[in-house]
Design a protein around this motif. Structure first.
Motif, PDB file in Angstrom:
ATOM      1  N   VAL A 224     -26.905  -7.406  30.087  1.00 47.51           N
ATOM      2  CA  VAL A 224     -26.155  -6.395  30.844  1.00 47.51           C
ATOM      3  C   VAL A 224     -27.122  -5.383  31.461  1.00 47.51           C
ATOM      4  O   VAL A 224     -26.934  -4.942  32.600  1.00 47.51           O
ATOM      5  CB  VAL A 224     -25.108  -5.704  29.953  1.00 47.51           C
ATOM      6  CG1 VAL A 224     -24.471  -4.520  30.669  1.00 47.51           C
ATOM      7  CG2 VAL A 224     -24.030  -6.705  29.540  1.00 47.51           C
TER       8      VAL A 224
ATOM      9  N   ARG B  67     -21.981  -0.038  28.201  1.00 50.53           N
ATOM     10  CA  ARG B  67     -21.693  -1.312  27.531  1.00 50.53           C
ATOM     11  C   ARG B  67     -22.962  -1.921  26.937  1.00 50.53           C
ATOM     12  O   ARG B  67     -22.934  -2.475  25.840  1.00 50.53           O
ATOM     13  CB  ARG B  67     -21.086  -2.306  28.518  1.00 50.53           C
ATOM     14  CG  ARG B  67     -19.602  -2.158  28.658  1.00 50.53           C
ATOM     15  CD  ARG B  67     -18.970  -3.376  29.309  1.00 50.53           C
ATOM     16  NE  ARG B  67     -17.585  -3.395  28.904  1.00 50.53           N
ATOM     17  CZ  ARG B  67     -16.815  -4.458  28.864  1.00 50.53           C
ATOM     18  NH1 ARG B  67     -17.291  -5.631  29.221  1.00 50.53           N
ATOM     19  NH2 ARG B  67     -15.571  -4.384  28.475  1.00 50.53           N
TER      20      ARG B  67
ATOM     21  N   PHE C  89     -21.394 -10.049  28.991  1.00 50.99           N
ATOM     22  CA  PHE C  89     -20.129  -9.729  28.322  1.00 50.99           C
ATOM     23  C   PHE C  89     -19.715 -10.855  27.388  1.00 50.99           C
ATOM     24  O   PHE C  89     -19.268 -10.627  26.260  1.00 50.99           O
ATOM     25  CB  PHE C  89     -19.009  -9.495  29.340  1.00 50.99           C
ATOM     26  CG  PHE C  89     -19.220  -8.336  30.279  1.00 50.99           C
ATOM     27  CD1 PHE C  89     -20.213  -7.396  30.059  1.00 50.99           C
ATOM     28  CD2 PHE C  89     -18.427  -8.196  31.407  1.00 50.99           C
ATOM     29  CE1 PHE C  89     -20.412  -6.335  30.930  1.00 50.99           C
ATOM     30  CE2 PHE C  89     -18.606  -7.146  32.277  1.00 50.99           C
ATOM     31  CZ  PHE C  89     -19.596  -6.207  32.047  1.00 50.99           C
ATOM     32  N   SER C  90     -19.859 -12.097  27.853  1.00 46.95           N
ATOM     33  CA  SER C  90     -19.398 -13.224  27.050  1.00 46.95           C
ATOM     34  C   SER C  90     -20.355 -13.569  25.917  1.00 46.95           C
ATOM     35  O   SER C  90     -19.927 -14.105  24.899  1.00 46.95           O
ATOM     36  CB  SER C  90     -19.165 -14.444  27.941  1.00 46.95           C
ATOM     37  OG  SER C  90     -18.088 -14.181  28.821  1.00 46.95           O
TER      38      SER C  90
ATOM     39  N   SER D 233     -17.584 -15.126  38.007  1.00 50.24           N
ATOM     40  CA  SER D 233     -17.215 -14.458  36.755  1.00 50.24           C
ATOM     41  C   SER D 233     -16.795 -15.487  35.709  1.00 50.24           C
ATOM     42  O   SER D 233     -17.142 -15.368  34.527  1.00 50.24           O
ATOM     43  CB  SER D 233     -16.095 -13.435  36.995  1.00 50.24           C
ATOM     44  OG  SER D 233     -14.868 -14.074  37.306  1.00 50.24           O
TER      45      SER D 233
ATOM     46  N   PHE E  42     -21.319 -10.765  33.639  1.00 56.35           N
ATOM     47  CA  PHE E  42     -20.303 -11.566  32.964  1.00 56.35           C
ATOM     48  C   PHE E  42     -20.923 -12.462  31.892  1.00 56.35           C
ATOM     49  O   PHE E  42     -20.315 -12.701  30.853  1.00 56.35           O
ATOM     50  CB  PHE E  42     -19.489 -12.376  33.971  1.00 56.35           C
ATOM     51  CG  PHE E  42     -18.375 -11.579  34.595  1.00 56.35           C
ATOM     52  CD1 PHE E  42     -17.273 -11.193  33.845  1.00 56.35           C
ATOM     53  CD2 PHE E  42     -18.429 -11.199  35.930  1.00 56.35           C
ATOM     54  CE1 PHE E  42     -16.248 -10.445  34.408  1.00 56.35           C
ATOM     55  CE2 PHE E  42     -17.403 -10.453  36.501  1.00 56.35           C
ATOM     56  CZ  PHE E  42     -16.311 -10.079  35.739  1.00 56.35           C
TER      57      PHE E  42
ATOM     58  N   ILE F 126     -15.576   0.565  25.095  1.00 55.54           N
ATOM     59  CA  ILE F 126     -15.793  -0.722  25.764  1.00 55.54           C
ATOM     60  C   ILE F 126     -14.641  -1.019  26.719  1.00 55.54           C
ATOM     61  O   ILE F 126     -14.841  -1.512  27.829  1.00 55.54           O
ATOM     62  CB  ILE F 126     -15.991  -1.847  24.726  1.00 55.54           C
ATOM     63  CG1 ILE F 126     -17.364  -1.702  24.055  1.00 55.54           C
ATOM     64  CG2 ILE F 126     -15.848  -3.231  25.362  1.00 55.54           C
ATOM     65  CD1 ILE F 126     -17.584  -2.617  22.856  1.00 55.54           C
TER      66      ILE F 126
ATOM     67  N   ALA G 132     -26.911  -9.660  24.435  1.00 58.06           N
ATOM     68  CA  ALA G 132     -25.849  -9.249  25.360  1.00 58.06           C
ATOM     69  C   ALA G 132     -26.217  -7.935  26.040  1.00 58.06           C
ATOM     70  O   ALA G 132     -26.067  -7.783  27.253  1.00 58.06           O
ATOM     71  CB  ALA G 132     -24.524  -9.109  24.618  1.00 58.06           C
TER      72      ALA G 132
ATOM     73  N   PHE H 249     -22.680  -2.791  22.892  1.00 62.65           N
ATOM     74  CA  PHE H 249     -22.638  -4.140  22.316  1.00 62.65           C
ATOM     75  C   PHE H 249     -23.507  -4.256  21.060  1.00 62.65           C
ATOM     76  O   PHE H 249     -23.010  -4.648  19.997  1.00 62.65           O
ATOM     77  CB  PHE H 249     -23.026  -5.188  23.351  1.00 62.65           C
ATOM     78  CG  PHE H 249     -21.983  -5.413  24.426  1.00 62.65           C
ATOM     79  CD1 PHE H 249     -20.698  -4.913  24.311  1.00 62.65           C
ATOM     80  CD2 PHE H 249     -22.296  -6.133  25.557  1.00 62.65           C
ATOM     81  CE1 PHE H 249     -19.734  -5.127  25.298  1.00 62.65           C
ATOM     82  CE2 PHE H 249     -21.350  -6.366  26.553  1.00 62.65           C
ATOM     83  CZ  PHE H 249     -20.066  -5.858  26.427  1.00 62.65           C
TER      84      PHE H 249
ATOM     85  N   TRP I 261     -14.727  -1.327  30.862  1.00 58.85           N
ATOM     86  CA  TRP I 261     -14.229  -2.490  31.605  1.00 58.85           C
ATOM     87  C   TRP I 261     -13.378  -2.043  32.792  1.00 58.85           C
ATOM     88  O   TRP I 261     -13.458  -2.623  33.868  1.00 58.85           O
ATOM     89  CB  TRP I 261     -13.433  -3.436  30.707  1.00 58.85           C
ATOM     90  CG  TRP I 261     -12.753  -4.484  31.542  1.00 58.85           C
ATOM     91  CD1 TRP I 261     -11.417  -4.669  31.700  1.00 58.85           C
ATOM     92  CD2 TRP I 261     -13.390  -5.433  32.404  1.00 58.85           C
ATOM     93  NE1 TRP I 261     -11.178  -5.685  32.607  1.00 58.85           N
ATOM     94  CE2 TRP I 261     -12.377  -6.171  33.053  1.00 58.85           C
ATOM     95  CE3 TRP I 261     -14.716  -5.725  32.701  1.00 58.85           C
ATOM     96  CZ2 TRP I 261     -12.645  -7.186  33.966  1.00 58.85           C
ATOM     97  CZ3 TRP I 261     -14.987  -6.727  33.621  1.00 58.85           C
ATOM     98  CH2 TRP I 261     -13.960  -7.458  34.236  1.00 58.85           C
TER      99      TRP I 261
END
Length: 198
Positions: free
Chosen positions: A174, A78, A19-20, A143, A16, A108, A170, A82, A112
């Motif tokens: 991941v 992912r 992802f952010s 999360s 998470f 993407i 990112a 990214f 998810w």
């Protein structure tokens, strides 16, 4: 909580964050690379569409296959997608970039759906009956924590070193989460499946 469950919750926090780190600065990057507000909106709709059409199929597929491996595949995809967004936005011509970005955002979104379905299933299977609710609550809390930390980190890195560096980071975060997911033994997931069946 078992070591396997704690390890998986750590992996979830990491992914998470990753992802952010990507999604935090993403809108500013897209606008800065020449995308209009309508195009940015369309890209996010494509990502959501990819997720929406995949949830049921992913659920059925995850019921027949190892959810840990499915999630690992989605995280790997992912992790590559990214930083690819940054490359596409800066190296491709305008129309080619938009089409390629659209396809990437669709992927993407599908990834998810895989992660969302398999993550809650894995937490449920790894947690003993007596703490299953607490484990799902911890997953949700972590999360949100990961999302907050990742958004701040992504904005900081994008400002200090550029969007390519932020999106690359990112992908790396991941990738680290992927390693931890793979270290979360399949035996614990299988035992959880047996507990659910009982």
């Amino acid at each position: 909580m078992s070591p396997e469950l704690l390890r998986y919750l750590a992996a979830a926090t990491l992914f998470f964050v990753g992802f952010s780190v990507f999604f935090g600065p993403l809108p500013a990057y897209l606008v800065g690379s020449g995308r209009s507000a309508d195009e940015v909106f369309a890209l996010f709709v494509l990502s959501s569409l990819g997720s929406a059409v995949s949830y049921a199929k992913v659920g059925a597929f995850a019921a027949r296959h190892d959810p840990r491996r499915l999630q690992a595949g989605a995280l790997a995809t992912r992790g590559l997608a990214f930083p690819a967004v940054a490359v596409v936005g800066t190296q491709f011509a305008a129309l080619a970039a938009l089409v390629t970005l659209g396809a990437t955002f669709l992927v993407i979104g599908v990834t998810w759906a895989v992660i969302a379905v398999t993550a809650t299933g894995m937490v449920t299977r790894l947690a003993p009956d007596r703490i299953r609710g607490e484990a799902l609550g911890a997953y949700t809390a972590l999360s949100s924590l990961g999302g907050g930390v990742g958004s701040a980190l992504g904005g900081f890195v994008a400002d200090a070193a550029g969007y390519v560096a932020a999106f690359g980071l990112a992908g790396v975060v991941v990738g680290c989460a992927l390693v931890v997911v793979l270290l979360t033994g399949g035996r614990g997931v299988a035992a959880g499946e047996q507990s659910l069946a009982d």
